[in-house]
Scaffold this active site. Structure first.
Site, mmCIF file in Angstrom:
data_model
loop_
_atom_site.group_PDB
_atom_site.id
_atom_site.type_symbol
_atom_site.label_atom_id
_atom_site.label_comp_id
_atom_site.label_asym_id
_atom_site.label_seq_id
_atom_site.Cartn_x
_atom_site.Cartn_y
_atom_site.Cartn_z
ATOM 1 N N HIS A 56 -1.228 -11.658 -4.775
ATOM 2 C CA HIS A 56 -1.367 -10.199 -4.917
ATOM 3 C C HIS A 56 -0.146 -9.729 -5.711
ATOM 4 C CE1 HIS A 56 -3.922 -10.512 -1.086
ATOM 5 N NE2 HIS A 56 -4.718 -10.341 -2.128
ATOM 6 N N GLU A 59 3.174 -7.849 -4.409
ATOM 7 C CA GLU A 59 3.890 -8.361 -3.238
ATOM 8 C C GLU A 59 5.128 -9.109 -3.729
ATOM 9 O OE1 GLU A 59 -0.269 -8.429 -0.732
ATOM 10 O OE2 GLU A 59 0.847 -10.300 -0.890
ATOM 11 N N HIS A 153 3.083 -14.033 0.977
ATOM 12 C CA HIS A 153 2.602 -12.659 0.763
ATOM 13 C C HIS A 153 3.501 -11.660 1.480
ATOM 14 C CE1 HIS A 153 -1.672 -13.425 -0.643
ATOM 15 N NE2 HIS A 153 -1.243 -14.639 -0.353
ATOM 16 N N GLU A 216 2.737 -13.976 5.769
ATOM 17 C CA GLU A 216 3.023 -12.563 5.514
ATOM 18 C C GLU A 216 4.485 -12.326 5.874
ATOM 19 O OE1 GLU A 216 0.985 -10.434 4.165
ATOM 20 O OE2 GLU A 216 -0.970 -11.422 4.355
HETATM 21 ZN ZN ZN Z 1 -1.179 -10.465 -0.065
#
Ligand code: ZN
EC number: 3.5.1.96
Length: 333
Positions: A56, A59, A153, A216
């Protein structure tokens, strides 16, 4: 040169050399955002490790973390000891500080995607194929080593556990050492997926039996606004793997473990989530709470036991996932 690679890639410039030397090995650029590190002396503990960031594009903390690793490799502060593949995912989205260009890249890592008539237009399907090919070739070149893939991420929203791992669903069992390593790396929670979901980490676990996670690592912020100090323990884990050493272990019981119980799917135009837009990930709702309403699926009400909400987004396309509903489980042995 290696520490400039990130900046050149972000500027859409091609580095002069495709290969070069490092203090303890060499590097090969296989394509835009695809960098392989090869040690001159491979350690006996070495795994074949894939580290990806920017799947993404907005990020940024993981991209900055990768930048730190490359600078430290080039300065000789990290002794390269394991074959390592560094991947930057959605390059145009990274340049535009956007999550994606046309569609979410992190649902396209499926070899037979086109056969499912599900291939969307735009940049992302092509990039997913390039990244899958890069992973296939890397693991094939180092087929005698254990395979690891950490896809890094940051999350859009706040979280009761700012740093958490998502374990993709696949047949491969996760080794107990992974929980110890993730605990020592400052991860606070682990979420087990309950069905296939065509993310990048799932790709490596499903097709290559890799020890693979989506990690994350805090909340989305612009370049320069990230606090990399809180990610030092994570950096230590990545450095141990790059050096081909055994990473430090912690107590898995310091992490909360969850399992996905249900996926809320948006099935109609008249769909709503009945909690605040800024509800943090892992917020828990009591039995009897109405979490969603949908003109086709009806109401979703929490029954049996409390459920926590992760990755809620009411504005997804019809047929797509609007939230994961999860429940706490015991720490694995
Ligand atoms: Zn992500």
């Amino acid at each position: 040169m290696l520490s400039e690679w990130l900046g050149l890639t972000l500027d859409d410039e091609t580095p002069d050399a495709r290969e070069g030397r490092l203090p303890f090995g060499r590097y090969v650029l296989h394509g835009p955002g695809i960098l392989e590190l090869l040690p001159s002396a491979r350690q006996t503990q070495a795994r074949a490790c894939v580290i990806s960031a920017g799947i993404h594009g907005n990020e940024t903390a993981p991209i900055e973390l990768v930048g730190e690793l490359l600078s430290r490799l080039e300065a000789g502060l990290i002794r390269l000891g394991a074959p390592t593949l560094i991947l930057l995912g959605n390059l145009p989205a990274m340049r535009a500080s956007q999550r994606f260009c046309v569609t979410n890249l992190n649902r396209l890592f499926r070899r037979d995607l086109a056969d499912h008539g599900d291939e969307p237009p735009g940049y992302e399907p092509k990039r997913a194929r390039e990244l899958m090919d890069a992973v296939d070739a890397f693991y094939a070149r180092h087929e005698d080593a254990e395979r690891i893939h950490y896809d890094l991420h940051t999350a859009i929203r706040d979280s009761r556990y700012p740093r958490f791992a998502v374990e993709p669903f696949a047949d491969t069992a996760i080794h107990a050492e992974q929980w110890r390593w993730l605990a020592a790396a400052g991860l606070q929670a682990v979420l087990h997926q309950h069905q296939h979901s065509w993310t990048f980490s799932h790709y490596s676990k499903h097709y290559h039996q890799a020890q693979a996670f989506t990690l994350e690592l805090g909340k989305v912020r612009p370049f320069g606004d990230n606090d990399l100090a809180v990610l030092r323990p994570m950096r230590a884990l990545l450095e141990a793997l790059i050096e081909g050493r055994e990473p430090q272990g912690g107590d898995p019981a310091s992490m909360a473990f969850f399992r996905v119980e249900h996926e809320l799917i948006r099935e109609s135009e008249q769909f709503a989530l009945h909690f605040a837009d800024d509800t943090p990930n892992f917020s828990e709702f009591d039995v009897g709470t109405r979490l969603a309403s949908d003109a086709v699926a009806g109401d979703f009400i929490v029954d049996d036991a409390p459920l926590a909400v992760v990755f809620p987004n009411a504005h997804v396309e019809i047929g797509a996932r609007a939230a994961l509903l999860v429940r706490k489980i015991a720490t694995p042995d």
